[in-house]
Design an enzyme around this catalytic site. Structure first.
Site, PDB file in Angstrom:
ATOM      1  N   GLY A 273       0.767  -1.241   0.000  1.00 15.97           N
ATOM      2  CA  GLY A 273       0.000   0.000   0.000  1.00 15.97           C
ATOM      3  C   GLY A 273       0.795   1.285   0.000  1.00 15.97           C
ATOM      4  O   GLY A 273       0.214   2.363   0.136  1.00 15.97           O
ATOM      5  N   PRO A 316       4.289  -4.956  -1.313  1.00 17.52           N
ATOM      6  CA  PRO A 316       4.101  -3.756  -2.131  1.00 17.52           C
ATOM      7  C   PRO A 316       3.938  -4.100  -3.615  1.00 17.52           C
ATOM      8  O   PRO A 316       4.536  -5.058  -4.102  1.00 17.52           O
ATOM      9  CB  PRO A 316       5.390  -2.972  -1.907  1.00 17.52           C
ATOM     10  CG  PRO A 316       6.409  -4.022  -1.588  1.00 17.52           C
ATOM     11  CD  PRO A 316       5.680  -5.123  -0.875  1.00 17.52           C
ATOM     12  N   GLY A 317       3.121  -3.338  -4.299  1.00 17.27           N
ATOM     13  CA  GLY A 317       2.974  -3.504  -5.740  1.00 17.27           C
ATOM     14  C   GLY A 317       3.197  -2.173  -6.435  1.00 17.27           C
ATOM     15  O   GLY A 317       4.182  -1.959  -7.144  1.00 17.27           O
ATOM     16  N   ARG A 318       2.289  -1.237  -6.152  1.00 18.41           N
ATOM     17  CA  ARG A 318       2.318   0.073  -6.804  1.00 18.41           C
ATOM     18  C   ARG A 318       3.675   0.763  -6.667  1.00 18.41           C
ATOM     19  O   ARG A 318       4.203   1.316  -7.635  1.00 18.41           O
ATOM     20  CB  ARG A 318       1.236   0.963  -6.169  1.00 18.41           C
ATOM     21  CG  ARG A 318       1.018   2.296  -6.854  1.00 18.41           C
ATOM     22  CD  ARG A 318       0.182   3.226  -5.976  1.00 18.41           C
ATOM     23  NE  ARG A 318      -1.043   2.617  -5.495  1.00 18.41           N
ATOM     24  CZ  ARG A 318      -2.213   2.663  -6.129  1.00 18.41           C
ATOM     25  NH1 ARG A 318      -2.326   3.332  -7.261  1.00 18.41           N
ATOM     26  NH2 ARG A 318      -3.282   2.070  -5.617  1.00 18.41           N
ATOM     27  N   ARG A 362      -8.079   4.083 -14.274  1.00 19.56           N
ATOM     28  CA  ARG A 362      -8.025   4.640 -12.918  1.00 19.56           C
ATOM     29  C   ARG A 362      -8.738   5.985 -12.766  1.00 19.56           C
ATOM     30  O   ARG A 362      -9.437   6.196 -11.771  1.00 19.56           O
ATOM     31  CB  ARG A 362      -6.577   4.711 -12.422  1.00 19.56           C
ATOM     32  CG  ARG A 362      -5.957   3.315 -12.250  1.00 19.56           C
ATOM     33  CD  ARG A 362      -4.614   3.345 -11.541  1.00 19.56           C
ATOM     34  NE  ARG A 362      -4.753   3.792 -10.170  1.00 19.56           N
ATOM     35  CZ  ARG A 362      -4.411   4.981  -9.720  1.00 19.56           C
ATOM     36  NH1 ARG A 362      -3.853   5.866 -10.522  1.00 19.56           N
ATOM     37  NH2 ARG A 362      -4.610   5.313  -8.469  1.00 19.56           N
ATOM     38  N   CYS A 393     -16.511   6.412 -26.067  1.00 22.45           N
ATOM     39  CA  CYS A 393     -17.807   7.091 -26.124  1.00 22.45           C
ATOM     40  C   CYS A 393     -18.369   7.354 -24.743  1.00 22.45           C
ATOM     41  O   CYS A 393     -19.451   6.865 -24.397  1.00 22.45           O
ATOM     42  CB  CYS A 393     -18.771   6.278 -26.961  1.00 22.45           C
ATOM     43  SG  CYS A 393     -18.316   6.353 -28.691  1.00 22.45           S
TER      44      CYS A 393
HETATM   45  C1  LIG Z   1      -3.458  -4.870  -3.688  1.00 25.21           C
HETATM   46  C2  LIG Z   1      -2.791  -5.595  -2.599  1.00 25.21           C
HETATM   47  C3  LIG Z   1      -1.450  -5.334  -2.306  1.00 25.21           C
HETATM   48  C4  LIG Z   1      -0.639  -4.305  -3.051  1.00 25.21           C
HETATM   49  O1  LIG Z   1      -1.061  -3.013  -2.813  1.00 25.21           O
HETATM   50  P1  LIG Z   1      -0.208  -1.767  -3.378  1.00 25.21           P
HETATM   51  O2  LIG Z   1      -0.995  -0.600  -2.986  1.00 25.21           O
HETATM   52  O3  LIG Z   1      -0.149  -1.939  -4.861  1.00 25.21           O
HETATM   53  O4  LIG Z   1       1.133  -1.833  -2.756  1.00 25.21           O
HETATM   54  C5  LIG Z   1      -0.858  -6.064  -1.305  1.00 25.21           C
HETATM   55  N1  LIG Z   1      -1.540  -6.989  -0.596  1.00 25.21           N
HETATM   56  C6  LIG Z   1      -2.834  -7.259  -0.847  1.00 25.21           C
HETATM   57  C7  LIG Z   1      -3.523  -8.295  -0.047  1.00 25.21           C
HETATM   58  C8  LIG Z   1      -3.498  -6.578  -1.848  1.00 25.21           C
HETATM   59  O5  LIG Z   1      -4.790  -6.840  -2.084  1.00 25.21           O
END
Ligand SMILES: *Cc1c(COP(=O)(O)O)cnc(C)c1O
Length: 478
Positions: A273, A316-318, A362, A393
């Protein structure tokens, strides 16, 4: 000094830039620059060359940027944990952007991979990911998905419901295999973009309440082959600061400590997150400061309770993949629209590009803000307030809601939208029968496709009324 070009239509947060060609350092991939022609260059590749080869729209990923953020994240959490005699694991949240190459980059940098569907799981496996390094999420994992995960040897399944525990109990007994699981809980800390507020009862679909989570762990400990290894909590996304994580960890550790009285609890997973900069006004903390702040708080709380520091896991992803991506579009039309304001009227310049909500949902989905620059040249024209819109559209088909661009932006210009690595391709659609764009990884000036773009033929090929052939009687049909 307030610039003359400040528009009364601009939101308060949007700062009229001194230079509408500038590349704000936190928003763009670290390698982004302009060459002597004013052309945007990403990881050594010129925007015009990329577009000549791959067309527009195209999603460009700076490979080194993504990989170095992954490595820095792991190093930051590991360093923070080792200072307290512990260790940390980082799972890349695959839902952000999943492809075989990206799974390989992440594992090569020492990360593990989180998946939350059969498709993400199979992609990670097809990439050659060691199943032991995969975490499997989801509130509605099917029996067949769970069976697949257990039998391939997925390292951790994050259990989300009482029903899932019974499913896993049955599957592991049938196959005689042990499965490690975390129990996902709602800590009651709901993280908002810039703040967090505690709620007693979180009304959302994921996980167990803290009390239920404790019971779930006890139930898992009764099973023969399902092994409880700890609690998991993910408080939200695009979070700035450490307060929400600290509060969540403190609440989890209370249950964690009680569970330690009746067995091992080796892991604590605090989710992902971490926020990133989408515009020049966003100011995310350095990952090292976040890691120190969160880990120190956990260690302090463990000390206070007299319990050992568990292995800390993060997802983390984002923050790893978002800043690595830039989407290149071509401007097709521009249109000044006059808007009445309390103090007269003002103009907003609508700039239409050859993509939109199909490649970046988004803004339409969450009202997300992005920024933009002309990629193919610099301009000394006065900045104008623009709204970059797509070709779909719907009037909600917005790419960049508010931005200042050089006022001479014109058809044929290449437009670059940064910080599009995360949750864009992953959320893309074929709305209006628009083929999805290719994704290209760039490194040391060399580009290669990591996800091929779709052609109209790909869309027609799914239409059974086309592939079946035109019926002979069609011409005369009434
Ligand atoms: C989406 C998600 C993440 C990654 O969240 P980011 O905001 O992209 O870092 C990590 N853990 C879980 C369980 C998620 O659903």
């Amino acid at each position: 000094m307030v610039s003359e070009s400040v528009s009364p239509l601009a939101p308060e947060w949007l700062v009229a830039p001194a230079d509408a060609n500038g590349l704000a350092s936190l928003v763009w991939p670290r390698s982004a620059s302009r060459d002597n022609d004013g052309m945007l260059v990403i990881a050594g590749a010129r925007a015009d060359d990329l577009v000549r080869e791959f067309g527009t729209p195209v999603v460009v990923i700076d490979e080194h940027d993504a990989r170095s953020r992954a490595a820095e994240t792991l190093a930051a959490f590991d360093a923070a944990a080792s200072r307290h005699g512990g260790s940390a694991r980082v799972y890349y949240a695959g839902k952000v952007f999943m492809s075989a190459d990206v799974a390989r980059w992440m594992t090569a940098e020492g990360l593990n991979i989180d998946v939350c569907s059969r498709g993400e799981l199979e992609t990670a496996l097809a990439a050659g990911t060691d199943p032991a390094r995969i975490g499997f999420h989801g509130n509605n994992k099917s029996l067949s998905e769970l069976e697949r995960a257990v039998t391939v040897g997925v390292g951790t399944i994050i259990v989300d419901s009482a029903i899932e525990i019974e499913r896993l109990d049955a599957i592991t007994r049938r196959h005689g295999r042990t499965q490690r699981v975390l129990v996902r809980v709602r800590s009651g800390v709901h993280a908002d973009t810039h703040s967090f507020l505690a709620t007693a009862h979180e009304d959302q679909k994921f996980g167990f309440s803290l009390a239920e989570g404790e019971q779930a762990a006890a139930r898992i400990r009764e099973t023969e082959h399902v092994e409880f290894i700890g609690l998991h909590c993910h408080i939200g996304s695009q979070i700035f600061g450490v307060a929400g994580f600290r509060e969540s960890a403190t609440r989890l550790l209370e249950v964690h400590a009680r569970l330690l009285e009746s067995g091992d609890v080796p892991v604590l997973n605090l989710g992902g997150g971490f926020g990133i900069a989408y515009t020049s006004v966003d100011d995310p903390a350095d990952i090292r400061d976040l890691a120190d702040g969160i880990v120190d708080a956990v260690a302090e709380e463990c000390d206070r309770r007299g319990i050992p520091l568990p292995i800390l896991a993060f997802e983390p992803g984002r923050s790893i993949f978002g800043p690595a991506g830039v989407t290149l579009y071509e401007v097709g039309t521009t249109k000044p629209i006059t808007v009445e304001t309390p103090s007269g009227s003002a103009q907003r310049l609508y700039v239409s590009v050859d993509g939109g909500m199909s490649d970046n949902a988004r803004p339409a989905l969450y009202g997300a803000q992005f920024s933009a620059r002309i990629a193919s040249r610099t301009s000394s024209a006065d900045p104008a307030l623009v709204r970059v819109v797509g070709m779909h559209c719907e009037s909600g088909d917005i790419v960049v809601d508010n931005e200042y661009l050089p006022g001479d932006v014109t058809p044929g210009d290449l437009l670059a939208v940064p910080s599009t690595g995360a949750y864009t391709v992953a959320l893309s659609s074929n709305y209006n029968h628009v083929p999805r764009p290719p994704v290209v990884a760039v490194r040391d000036g060399a580009a290669r496709v990591i996800i091929r773009g779709e052609q109209i033929e790909d869309l027609l090929a799914r239409d059974a009324g086309i592939t079946r052939g035109v019926p002979a009687h069609h011409e005369g049909e009434k």
